[in-house]
Enzyme design. Structure first.
Site, PDB file in Angstrom:
ATOM      1  N   ASN A   7      53.392  43.799  39.930  1.00 44.07           N
ATOM      2  CA  ASN A   7      52.358  44.357  38.829  1.00 44.07           C
ATOM      3  C   ASN A   7      51.597  45.093  39.386  1.00 44.07           C
ATOM      4  O   ASN A   7      50.430  44.664  39.959  1.00 44.07           O
ATOM      5  CB  ASN A   7      52.286  43.089  38.142  1.00 44.07           C
ATOM      6  CG  ASN A   7      51.434  43.384  36.851  1.00 44.07           C
ATOM      7  OD1 ASN A   7      51.092  44.645  36.455  1.00 44.07           O
ATOM      8  ND2 ASN A   7      50.674  42.223  36.217  1.00 44.07           N
ATOM      9  N   ARG A  82      57.019  44.868  36.542  1.00 43.54           N
ATOM     10  CA  ARG A  82      56.265  44.971  35.278  1.00 43.54           C
ATOM     11  C   ARG A  82      56.013  46.380  34.912  1.00 43.54           C
ATOM     12  O   ARG A  82      55.323  47.166  35.332  1.00 43.54           O
ATOM     13  CB  ARG A  82      54.945  44.242  35.332  1.00 43.54           C
ATOM     14  CG  ARG A  82      54.278  44.179  33.757  1.00 43.54           C
ATOM     15  CD  ARG A  82      52.964  43.639  33.842  1.00 43.54           C
ATOM     16  NE  ARG A  82      52.594  43.496  32.311  1.00 43.54           N
ATOM     17  CZ  ARG A  82      51.256  43.640  31.981  1.00 43.54           C
ATOM     18  NH1 ARG A  82      50.374  43.649  33.232  1.00 43.54           N
ATOM     19  NH2 ARG A  82      50.920  43.650  30.860  1.00 43.54           N
ATOM     20  N   HIS A 171      52.677  42.767  25.605  1.00 46.04           N
ATOM     21  CA  HIS A 171      52.508  41.439  25.895  1.00 46.04           C
ATOM     22  C   HIS A 171      53.775  40.631  25.410  1.00 46.04           C
ATOM     23  O   HIS A 171      53.880  39.545  25.288  1.00 46.04           O
ATOM     24  CB  HIS A 171      51.178  40.784  25.100  1.00 46.04           C
ATOM     25  CG  HIS A 171      50.042  40.868  25.551  1.00 46.04           C
ATOM     26  ND1 HIS A 171      48.799  40.887  24.833  1.00 46.04           N
ATOM     27  CD2 HIS A 171      49.454  41.262  26.761  1.00 46.04           C
ATOM     28  CE1 HIS A 171      47.730  41.313  25.422  1.00 46.04           C
ATOM     29  NE2 HIS A 171      48.104  41.218  26.800  1.00 46.04           N
ATOM     30  N   ARG A 232      38.031  45.917  24.817  1.00 43.70           N
ATOM     31  CA  ARG A 232      38.639  46.846  23.744  1.00 43.70           C
ATOM     32  C   ARG A 232      38.182  46.289  22.434  1.00 43.70           C
ATOM     33  O   ARG A 232      38.141  45.217  22.114  1.00 43.70           O
ATOM     34  CB  ARG A 232      40.051  46.777  23.802  1.00 43.70           C
ATOM     35  CG  ARG A 232      40.723  47.548  24.973  1.00 43.70           C
ATOM     36  CD  ARG A 232      42.118  47.359  25.080  1.00 43.70           C
ATOM     37  NE  ARG A 232      42.514  46.795  26.504  1.00 43.70           N
ATOM     38  CZ  ARG A 232      43.755  46.063  26.907  1.00 43.70           C
ATOM     39  NH1 ARG A 232      44.432  45.968  25.787  1.00 43.70           N
ATOM     40  NH2 ARG A 232      43.876  45.395  27.936  1.00 43.70           N
ATOM     41  N   ARG A 276      33.910  32.784  29.170  1.00 46.38           N
ATOM     42  CA  ARG A 276      33.106  31.924  29.552  1.00 46.38           C
ATOM     43  C   ARG A 276      31.486  32.030  29.546  1.00 46.38           C
ATOM     44  O   ARG A 276      30.783  31.197  29.072  1.00 46.38           O
ATOM     45  CB  ARG A 276      33.441  31.475  31.042  1.00 46.38           C
ATOM     46  CG  ARG A 276      34.604  30.627  31.227  1.00 46.38           C
ATOM     47  CD  ARG A 276      35.348  30.818  32.769  1.00 46.38           C
ATOM     48  NE  ARG A 276      35.709  32.007  32.895  1.00 46.38           N
ATOM     49  CZ  ARG A 276      36.887  32.155  33.808  1.00 46.38           C
ATOM     50  NH1 ARG A 276      37.118  31.213  34.417  1.00 46.38           N
ATOM     51  NH2 ARG A 276      36.806  33.559  34.059  1.00 46.38           N
ATOM     52  N   GLU A 380      53.686  35.312  33.199  1.00 49.10           N
ATOM     53  CA  GLU A 380      54.620  36.598  33.059  1.00 49.10           C
ATOM     54  C   GLU A 380      55.273  37.012  34.172  1.00 49.10           C
ATOM     55  O   GLU A 380      56.575  37.341  34.150  1.00 49.10           O
ATOM     56  CB  GLU A 380      53.603  37.718  32.681  1.00 49.10           C
ATOM     57  CG  GLU A 380      53.158  37.648  31.315  1.00 49.10           C
ATOM     58  CD  GLU A 380      51.902  38.546  31.016  1.00 49.10           C
ATOM     59  OE1 GLU A 380      50.691  37.876  31.297  1.00 49.10           O
ATOM     60  OE2 GLU A 380      52.009  39.549  30.398  1.00 49.10           O
TER      61      GLU A 380
HETATM   62  P1  AMP Z   1      43.671  36.411  31.277  1.00 50.68           P
HETATM   63  O1  AMP Z   1      43.522  37.788  31.081  1.00 50.68           O
HETATM   64  O2  AMP Z   1      44.709  35.723  30.544  1.00 50.68           O
HETATM   65  O3  AMP Z   1      43.742  35.863  32.707  1.00 50.68           O
HETATM   66  O4  AMP Z   1      42.296  35.848  30.879  1.00 50.68           O
HETATM   67  C1  AMP Z   1      41.213  35.870  31.197  1.00 50.68           C
HETATM   68  C2  AMP Z   1      39.941  35.645  30.344  1.00 50.68           C
HETATM   69  O5  AMP Z   1      40.113  34.206  29.987  1.00 50.68           O
HETATM   70  C3  AMP Z   1      38.592  35.550  31.168  1.00 50.68           C
HETATM   71  O6  AMP Z   1      37.937  36.744  30.898  1.00 50.68           O
HETATM   72  C4  AMP Z   1      37.886  34.487  30.227  1.00 50.68           C
HETATM   73  O7  AMP Z   1      37.103  35.268  29.027  1.00 50.68           O
HETATM   74  C5  AMP Z   1      38.970  33.732  29.762  1.00 50.68           C
HETATM   75  N1  AMP Z   1      38.889  32.254  30.076  1.00 50.68           N
HETATM   76  C6  AMP Z   1      39.405  31.831  31.324  1.00 50.68           C
HETATM   77  N2  AMP Z   1      38.957  30.599  31.488  1.00 50.68           N
HETATM   78  C7  AMP Z   1      38.176  30.233  30.317  1.00 50.68           C
HETATM   79  C8  AMP Z   1      37.414  29.026  29.890  1.00 50.68           C
HETATM   80  N3  AMP Z   1      37.350  27.808  30.570  1.00 50.68           N
HETATM   81  N4  AMP Z   1      36.580  29.284  28.750  1.00 50.68           N
HETATM   82  C9  AMP Z   1      36.675  30.205  27.912  1.00 50.68           C
HETATM   83  N5  AMP Z   1      37.345  31.419  28.318  1.00 50.68           N
HETATM   84  C10 AMP Z   1      38.034  31.340  29.443  1.00 50.68           C
END
Ligand code: AMP
Length: 602
Positions: A7, A82, A171, A232, A276, A380
């Site tokens: 990826n 990907r 996605h 975004r 977070r 993925e």
């Molecule tokens: P992804 O792009 O699927 O890897 O998601 C990343 C995003 O998930 C991070 O930027 C956070 O905003 C969110 N995230 C990850 N862990 C948590 C958590 N425990 N609580 C709230 N948001 C989270």
């Protein structure tokens, strides 16, 4: 089978050697800051290795041998890449050759941020590992089934066609994967479920999946449309963008940066894109952080409501992605007011739920909730490995048989009870002519079909009688009659509109039953073996007609010992392809993929 999954982002790359069946990672590498002075590579056993890489080729030249070395003696079966944008052309994974590489390059204008990096990875990896099969798996492919009503923007049709302006959705690999996992968890075939899958990560999108097919999704021509995301904006009045551009003197690139990189949670909260941090700030009273969460959740709830209406019902809502898998707060807020669709959150279960590779599916709805609410871990890389393995595994198969094509005109299937209402008590259907499928026949009986707008008389009834009444019409008939018929497998009339049937003895107003039959191929188990497909698979068929050569996508395979080999298309499709009786089709070998994930996860 071990698959190397690649990826490549603009300045980063992730590579993993993945077992296609279990999803287990044998080795992993992650490179950041490609092209900068201090590129970094992290392996599982060496998290901060040094790397000097001016570009993807240099990064891969170092990382691939190191990674393959870490995978030990195990032989790689192929490489899955990907690719974000597959445009109109790629609605299935495809083995990469020069032509596919060129096509991905031609799609760069549709995904200027992503496809160039994906392509750089493909070119470099093919040069480094030329003996292995390389497969492209597209983020857009799963949404190849979006119906025209969901695909089109209401802009000048000529301009839209000229520039490929339509909704593609993204996605897709993740939406398909979590839908398959949800179906396995619910112990129901995907073809029986209406799902809304919410992929909430740094990028976020929501998808309406009707009986296994994506019928709506929130991202559009680019991944900018739809939900609020990390950086975004998601949906925005285009007029507002024009106004900001004019008022701030921003050109197109300036607007692009503003809306893609400086908006969303980051723009609203002023506290970065990580939820977070935003949740922590909100808990401490930060108003901007609170507003960011409110807007994020409200937008998603709005989409779920809209998609429940699109689906005409709801069996499960699935949360996935970094936010969906981890944020109890977001799930709680989004689920408020969804009781109207029969979705009741179990607050205790929600509070505890964190979907992980070890515990990938958690139900967070109450026992009495009519619609399930699930937290599902997406993966993925596993999905790409499974798709690649399917394609690589099927490479040597010789698929030689031609498939006869039959054009089915509008027709009606009836229950015995309906036959008697329309033709008189005790009436039995009168066989007139045998059809190609054993036991099926056209009847002497005909009916008038009365729609909201007009009616069509002389519509043939087919026998024998069936357990449900069903009226199969073409798109042209749909508009003529004024009825809104969904594309369905024959026999699946759930949620379809009703219509009035008038016979010589009486009339019946069906509550449901009007469908546009989905393109399908009937085949016996021996044919399924020959083609390497199973019942329920979805394939592509190349039509070899004197009129116009073309490939039909989204063709359903139906296998039964009672069937003989034949593809059925409706009159509109036959006209579009200029088909004539005795024309034949051939299964496109690369498209004989269909549902590898469902099979792997089963
Ligand atoms: P992804 O792009 O699927 O890897 O998601 C990343 C995003 O998930 C991070 O930027 C956070 O905003 C969110 N995230 C990850 N862990 C948590 C958590 N425990 N609580 C709230 N948001 C989270």
């Amino acid at each position: 089978m071990l698959i190397l999954v690649l990826n490549c982002g603009s300045s980063s790359l992730r590579a993993a050697v993945v077992d296609h069946a279990s999803g287990k990672r044998v080795a992993r590498a992650r490179v950041e800051r490609i092209g900068e002075a201090g590129s970094e590579v992290a392996y599982d056993d060496d998290p901060a290795a040094k790397l000097v890489a001016k570009n993807h080729e240099e990064a891969l030249a170092e990382v691939l041998p190191a990674l393959i070395g870490r995978a030990g003696d195990a032989q790689l079966a192929g490489i899955g890449h990907r690719v974000v944008h597959g445009g109109e052309r790629f609605t299935q994974p495809v083995r990469i050759d020069e032509d596919v590489e060129r096509a991905i390059a031609e799609l760069v204008p549709l995904a200027p941020l992503h496809n160039p990096a994906n392509l750089a990875g493909i070119v470099a990896a093919r040069r480094l590992l030329p003996a292995l099969p390389h497969v492209a798996v597209f983020d857009t492919a799963f949404h190849g089934t979006l119906p025209p009503r969901a695909r089109h923007y209401a802009v000048d049709a000529e301009l839209a066609k000229k520039h490929g302006v339509r909704r593609y959705g993204f996605h897709g690999t993740s939406h398909a994967f979590v839908a398959a996992r949800a179906a396995v968890h619910l112990d129901a075939p995907l073809s029986n479920l209406r799902l809304i899958t919410c992929h909430l990560g740094n990028g976020a999108s929501v998808c309406a999946i009707e009986y296994g097919r994506s019928v709506e999704t929130s991202m559009g021509m680019t991944p900018l449309e739809g939900l609020v995301m990390g950086t975004r904006s998601g949906d925005l009045d285009v007029g507002a963008a024009l106004h900001i551009g004019r008022a701030e003197g921003l050109d197109y690139d300036g607007l692009d940066t503003l809306l893609n990189k400086k908006s969303g949670l980051a723009g609203l909260s002023g506290a970065g894109n990580d939820l977070r941090d935003i949740e922590d700030r909100a808990a401490k009273g930060d108003e901007r952080a609170r507003l960011a969460i409110h807007v994020f959740c409200h937008r998603l709830r709005k989409y779920i409501g809209a998609y429940a209406a699109v689906l005409g019902g709801l069996d499960a809502i699935v949360f996935t992605g970094g936010i969906g898998q981890n944020s109890a707060l977001v799930r709680h807020r989004v689920a408020r007011n969804l009781q109207i669709f029969g979705a009741h959150l179990d607050e205790d279960a929600n509070r505890e739920a964190r979907a992980t590779a070890e515990k990938p599916v958690i139900r967070i709805s109450t026992d009495t909730s009519r619609a399930h609410v699930l937290v599902v871990a997406t993966d993925e890389e596993h999905a790409i490995a499974a798709d690649t393995a399917k394609l690589v595994g099927g490479q040597d198969k010789v698929v030689s048989k031609r498939i006869p094509i039959a054009i089915s005109a509008r027709h009606i299937h009836l229950r015995q009870e309906t036959v008697e209402t329309l033709f008189g008590p005790g009436h039995k259907l009168t066989p007139l002519k045998d059809l190609s499928q054993p036991g099926q026949y056209a009847c002497a009986e005909m009916l008038e079909v009365v729609g909201p707008k007009r009616s069509i008389s002389g519509v043939r009834v087919l026998g024998p009688v069936r357990p449900v009444d069903q009226v199969e019409i073409s798109r042209t008939d749909e508009f003529f009659l004024g009825v809104d018929a969904p594309v369905r497998d024959s026999g699946d009339v759930r949620g379809s509109p009703g219509i009035k049937l008038v016979g010589p003895h009486g009339s019946v107003t069906l509550e449901q039953g009007v469908i546009c039959a989905r393109r399908h191929i009937h085949m016996a188990p021996e044919d399924a073996d020959h083609f390497g497909v199973s019942d329920g698979d979805v394939v592509e068929v190349a039509i070899d007609s004197e009129g116009r050569d073309l490939v039909f996508g989204d063709v359903l395979i139906r296998v039964s010992p009672k069937f003989c080999l034949e593809m059925h298309v409706d009159t509109d499709e036959a006209n579009a392809a200029e088909l004539k009786p005795k024309d034949e089709g051939a299964l496109v070998a690369t498209g004989a993929l269909a549902t590898p994930l469902r099979r792997v996860l089963r």
